[in-house]
Design an enzyme around this catalytic site. Sequence first.
Site, PDB file in Angstrom:
ATOM      1  N   LEU A  80       0.635  -1.090  -0.009  1.00  0.00           N
ATOM      2  CA  LEU A  80      -0.026  -0.138   0.030  1.00  0.00           C
ATOM      3  C   LEU A  80       0.769   1.045  -0.172  1.00  0.00           C
ATOM      4  O   LEU A  80       0.338   2.358   0.270  1.00  0.00           O
ATOM      5  CB  LEU A  80      -1.095  -0.009   1.122  1.00  0.00           C
ATOM      6  CG  LEU A  80      -1.849  -1.470   1.167  1.00  0.00           C
ATOM      7  CD1 LEU A  80      -2.917  -1.318   2.298  1.00  0.00           C
ATOM      8  CD2 LEU A  80      -2.907  -1.156  -0.099  1.00  0.00           C
ATOM      9  N   CYS A  81       1.930   1.205  -0.202  1.00  0.00           N
ATOM     10  CA  CYS A  81       2.957   2.512  -0.344  1.00  0.00           C
ATOM     11  C   CYS A  81       2.878   3.047  -1.814  1.00  0.00           C
ATOM     12  O   CYS A  81       2.595   2.431  -2.749  1.00  0.00           O
ATOM     13  CB  CYS A  81       4.422   1.941  -0.199  1.00  0.00           C
ATOM     14  SG  CYS A  81       4.855   1.711   1.608  1.00  0.00           S
ATOM     15  N   HIS A  82       2.971   4.297  -1.887  1.00  0.00           N
ATOM     16  CA  HIS A  82       2.739   5.123  -2.860  1.00  0.00           C
ATOM     17  C   HIS A  82       4.212   5.086  -3.576  1.00  0.00           C
ATOM     18  O   HIS A  82       5.252   5.300  -3.077  1.00  0.00           O
ATOM     19  CB  HIS A  82       2.527   6.544  -2.632  1.00  0.00           C
ATOM     20  CG  HIS A  82       1.113   6.887  -2.157  1.00  0.00           C
ATOM     21  ND1 HIS A  82       0.586   6.570  -0.648  1.00  0.00           N
ATOM     22  CD2 HIS A  82      -0.022   7.079  -2.601  1.00  0.00           C
ATOM     23  CE1 HIS A  82      -0.436   6.951  -0.478  1.00  0.00           C
ATOM     24  NE2 HIS A  82      -0.975   7.168  -1.730  1.00  0.00           N
ATOM     25  N   MET A 118       8.950   4.551   5.001  1.00  0.00           N
ATOM     26  CA  MET A 118       9.136   3.205   4.539  1.00  0.00           C
ATOM     27  C   MET A 118      10.163   2.908   3.882  1.00  0.00           C
ATOM     28  O   MET A 118      10.697   1.929   3.669  1.00  0.00           O
ATOM     29  CB  MET A 118       7.740   2.711   3.902  1.00  0.00           C
ATOM     30  CG  MET A 118       6.627   2.606   4.699  1.00  0.00           C
ATOM     31  SD  MET A 118       6.609   1.394   6.210  1.00  0.00           S
ATOM     32  CE  MET A 118       7.146  -0.245   5.382  1.00  0.00           C
ATOM     33  N   GLU A 119      10.639   3.976   3.122  1.00  0.00           N
ATOM     34  CA  GLU A 119      11.729   4.003   1.953  1.00  0.00           C
ATOM     35  C   GLU A 119      12.792   3.877   2.904  1.00  0.00           C
ATOM     36  O   GLU A 119      13.910   3.128   2.616  1.00  0.00           O
ATOM     37  CB  GLU A 119      11.860   5.132   1.223  1.00  0.00           C
ATOM     38  CG  GLU A 119      10.721   5.082  -0.159  1.00  0.00           C
ATOM     39  CD  GLU A 119       9.311   5.264   0.465  1.00  0.00           C
ATOM     40  OE1 GLU A 119       8.328   4.871  -0.297  1.00  0.00           O
ATOM     41  OE2 GLU A 119       8.843   5.897   1.742  1.00  0.00           O
ATOM     42  N   ASP A 133      23.821 -11.741   3.404  1.00  0.00           N
ATOM     43  CA  ASP A 133      24.140 -12.488   2.164  1.00  0.00           C
ATOM     44  C   ASP A 133      25.383 -12.736   1.803  1.00  0.00           C
ATOM     45  O   ASP A 133      26.044 -13.792   1.558  1.00  0.00           O
ATOM     46  CB  ASP A 133      22.867 -11.947   1.172  1.00  0.00           C
ATOM     47  CG  ASP A 133      23.543 -12.862  -0.075  1.00  0.00           C
ATOM     48  OD1 ASP A 133      23.060 -14.139  -0.306  1.00  0.00           O
ATOM     49  OD2 ASP A 133      23.903 -12.278  -1.248  1.00  0.00           O
TER      50      ASP A 133
END
Length: 168
Positions: A80-82, A118-119, A133
């Site tokens: 739901l992120c733009h 969020m970014e 990793d």
Amino acid sequence: MANENEPRLTHLAADGSAAMVDVGDKDDTVRIAEAEGFVRMKPETLELILQGNMKKGDVIGAARIAGIMAAKQTANLIPLCHPLALTRVSVEIEADEALPGLRVRTLAKLTGKTGVEMEALTAASVTCLTIYDMAKAVDRGMEIGGIRVLAKSGGKSGDWTMTSEGVR
């Protein structure tokens, strides 16, 4: 009927279904968010990374680029992120021998209608995942943790900073 001043989950429609927030009527403001995380590892693993002796190459350089790339892909990863036109993403990675391991700090910035927390979080998470990793061949017991937003500025909800006492 809910009081509009009460805290609520913004990504839920009236019927409880998931919905993308409409930010169309919001003002464009400069928005910045900072996040952090860490990768705890054996001291010997940290030393190999710092000496540049990992078989997969430059762990810190690759992780930094992965974090920047991830921030730019957040809307493709989080439902739901733009999609945002970021104007800056930075990723800092520092050795912490007391941990022992690497501490990651990220920043995301734009001028727009919605925040960039969020970014910044995505950048921190993917940076830590990339470190894991690239070093897992020599240290499968590494721990990723501490992923959180440190600060946010811009927008209607105002500015805040995480302190040892909580949000300020």
